[in-house]
Design an enzyme around this catalytic site. Structure first.
Site, PDB file in Angstrom:
ATOM      1  N   GLY A   1       0.813  -1.201   0.000  1.00 52.22           N
ATOM      2  CA  GLY A   1       0.000   0.000   0.000  1.00 52.22           C
ATOM      3  C   GLY A   1       0.852   1.259   0.000  1.00 52.22           C
TER       4      GLY A   1
ATOM      5  N   ARG B   1       7.328   1.805   0.895  1.00 55.47           N
ATOM      6  CA  ARG B   1       7.706   0.413   1.077  1.00 55.47           C
ATOM      7  C   ARG B   1       8.145  -0.209  -0.257  1.00 55.47           C
ATOM      8  NH1 ARG B   1       3.950  -1.105   4.505  1.00 55.47           N
ATOM      9  NH2 ARG B   1       5.310  -0.402   6.178  1.00 55.47           N
TER      10      ARG B   1
ATOM     11  N   ARG C   1       1.851  11.184  -8.915  1.00 61.63           N
ATOM     12  CA  ARG C   1       1.209  11.313  -7.600  1.00 61.63           C
ATOM     13  C   ARG C   1       2.047  10.676  -6.490  1.00 61.63           C
ATOM     14  NH1 ARG C   1      -4.582  12.360  -7.777  1.00 61.63           N
ATOM     15  NH2 ARG C   1      -5.200  12.804  -9.911  1.00 61.63           N
TER      16      ARG C   1
ATOM     17  N   ARG D   1      -0.407  -8.475  -3.683  1.00 62.36           N
ATOM     18  CA  ARG D   1      -0.489  -7.419  -2.681  1.00 62.36           C
ATOM     19  C   ARG D   1       0.250  -7.862  -1.421  1.00 62.36           C
ATOM     20  NH1 ARG D   1      -2.152  -3.877   0.871  1.00 62.36           N
ATOM     21  NH2 ARG D   1      -3.504  -4.473   2.612  1.00 62.36           N
TER      22      ARG D   1
ATOM     23  N   SER E   1      -0.378  -4.802   5.416  1.00 59.99           N
ATOM     24  CA  SER E   1      -0.608  -5.052   6.832  1.00 59.99           C
ATOM     25  C   SER E   1      -2.082  -5.345   7.069  1.00 59.99           C
ATOM     26  CB  SER E   1      -0.170  -3.844   7.665  1.00 59.99           C
ATOM     27  OG  SER E   1      -0.898  -2.693   7.270  1.00 59.99           O
TER      28      SER E   1
ATOM     29  N   ASP F   1      -1.490  -5.486  13.934  1.00 59.01           N
ATOM     30  CA  ASP F   1      -2.192  -5.143  15.169  1.00 59.01           C
ATOM     31  C   ASP F   1      -3.345  -6.120  15.369  1.00 59.01           C
ATOM     32  OD1 ASP F   1      -4.941  -3.378  14.362  1.00 59.01           O
ATOM     33  OD2 ASP F   1      -3.406  -3.503  12.831  1.00 59.01           O
TER      34      ASP F   1
ATOM     35  N   ARG G   1       7.626  -4.025  13.020  1.00 57.97           N
ATOM     36  CA  ARG G   1       7.014  -3.914  11.699  1.00 57.97           C
ATOM     37  C   ARG G   1       8.054  -4.153  10.612  1.00 57.97           C
ATOM     38  NH1 ARG G   1       2.009  -0.924  11.081  1.00 57.97           N
ATOM     39  NH2 ARG G   1       1.081  -0.558  13.125  1.00 57.97           N
TER      40      ARG G   1
END
Length: 234
Positions: free
Chosen positions: A21, A25, A44, A88, A91, A205, A218
């Site tokens: 996402g 990353r 963008r 994909r 998280s 989480d 993470r």
């Protein structure tokens, strides 16, 4: 020819694309895992890079947050750039009690509270699903690497702050493993285009318990997921 959202020229994007996402990353993966990465998109600030992993071409590119965003990028990649497979890597909030922080989840199917599928005008309710071979290979790779993994149904939600406070409990009661915000749109676009898709998730989480990963955890957990996804590249 470029699209309104991707500036890459034909041939600059590999047949397999990994999509976190967060575009930063994607940059991290390119810099730490790919050989000779070349930036192919910055429109963008949705950063995308193409390079090689173990001698195989692969592109890593951000998808943004939510189904409208990944819906745009995955549609253009499948239909305008000849991409065959999108994985994909994101998280998720763990709902299943067996899941621990940093565990991986393979999204075999993606339930959703979104109306994204209405555009296809189906005579019933379609169940968005992953490519079976990709899902099976991902679980096998996790087993080989000693990574804790669960596979099953996940929730792709349009809502991060839900006014229905018991919503996640109700999804959990139907066996949903984890909640994220993109997979259903990706799986539906793949089905419509006759292409392949998979959603790999790291549990960052546990929203029903109020626990979450530190920034250091993470980084470690997401690195495991990145390695599994890269090993899936054909």
């Amino acid at each position: 020819m470029s699209t309104p959202h991707i500036q890459a020229e034909p041939g600059q994007i590999a047949s397999t694309v990994l999509m976190p996402g967060d575009p930063l990353r994607a940059k991290y993966i390119a810099e730490h895992f790919l050989e000779h990465p070349v930036q192919v998109n910055s429109v963008r600030n949705m950063l995308g890079y193409t390079g090689k992993y173990n001698g195989k071409d692969v592109t890593v590119m951000g998808s943004g947050m939510g189904m409208p965003s990944i819906g745009i990028y995955s549609y253009e990649l499948y239909n305008f750039y000849g991409v065959d497979t999108i994985i994909r890597i994101g998280s998720a909030g763990g709902l299943a009690p067996e899941l621990e922080l940093m565990d991986l989840v393979v999204g075999v199917a993606a339930s959703t509270d979104s109306n994204y599928a209405t555009q296809f005008n189906m005579p019933g309710i379609i169940a968005p699903t992953a490519d079976f071979d990709l899902a099976m290979n991902a679980v096998s790779l996790c087993d080989e690497l000693g990574v804790r993994v669960m596979a099953g149904n996940i929730l792709s939600s349009d809502i991060f702050y839900n006014d229905q406070k018991d919503a996640l409990l109700r999804w959990k009661s139907m066996g949903i493993l984890a909640v994220e915000m993109e997979a259903a749109a990706l799986y539906l676009n793949a089905a419509r285009a006759g292409k392949k898709a998979l959603c790999l998730l790291t549990i960052s989480d546990k929203p029903l318990e109020g626990s979450g990963l530190s920034s250091q955890d993470r980084e470690t957990g997401f690195t495991q997921m990145m390695k599994v996804a890269l090993e899936l590249v054909q």
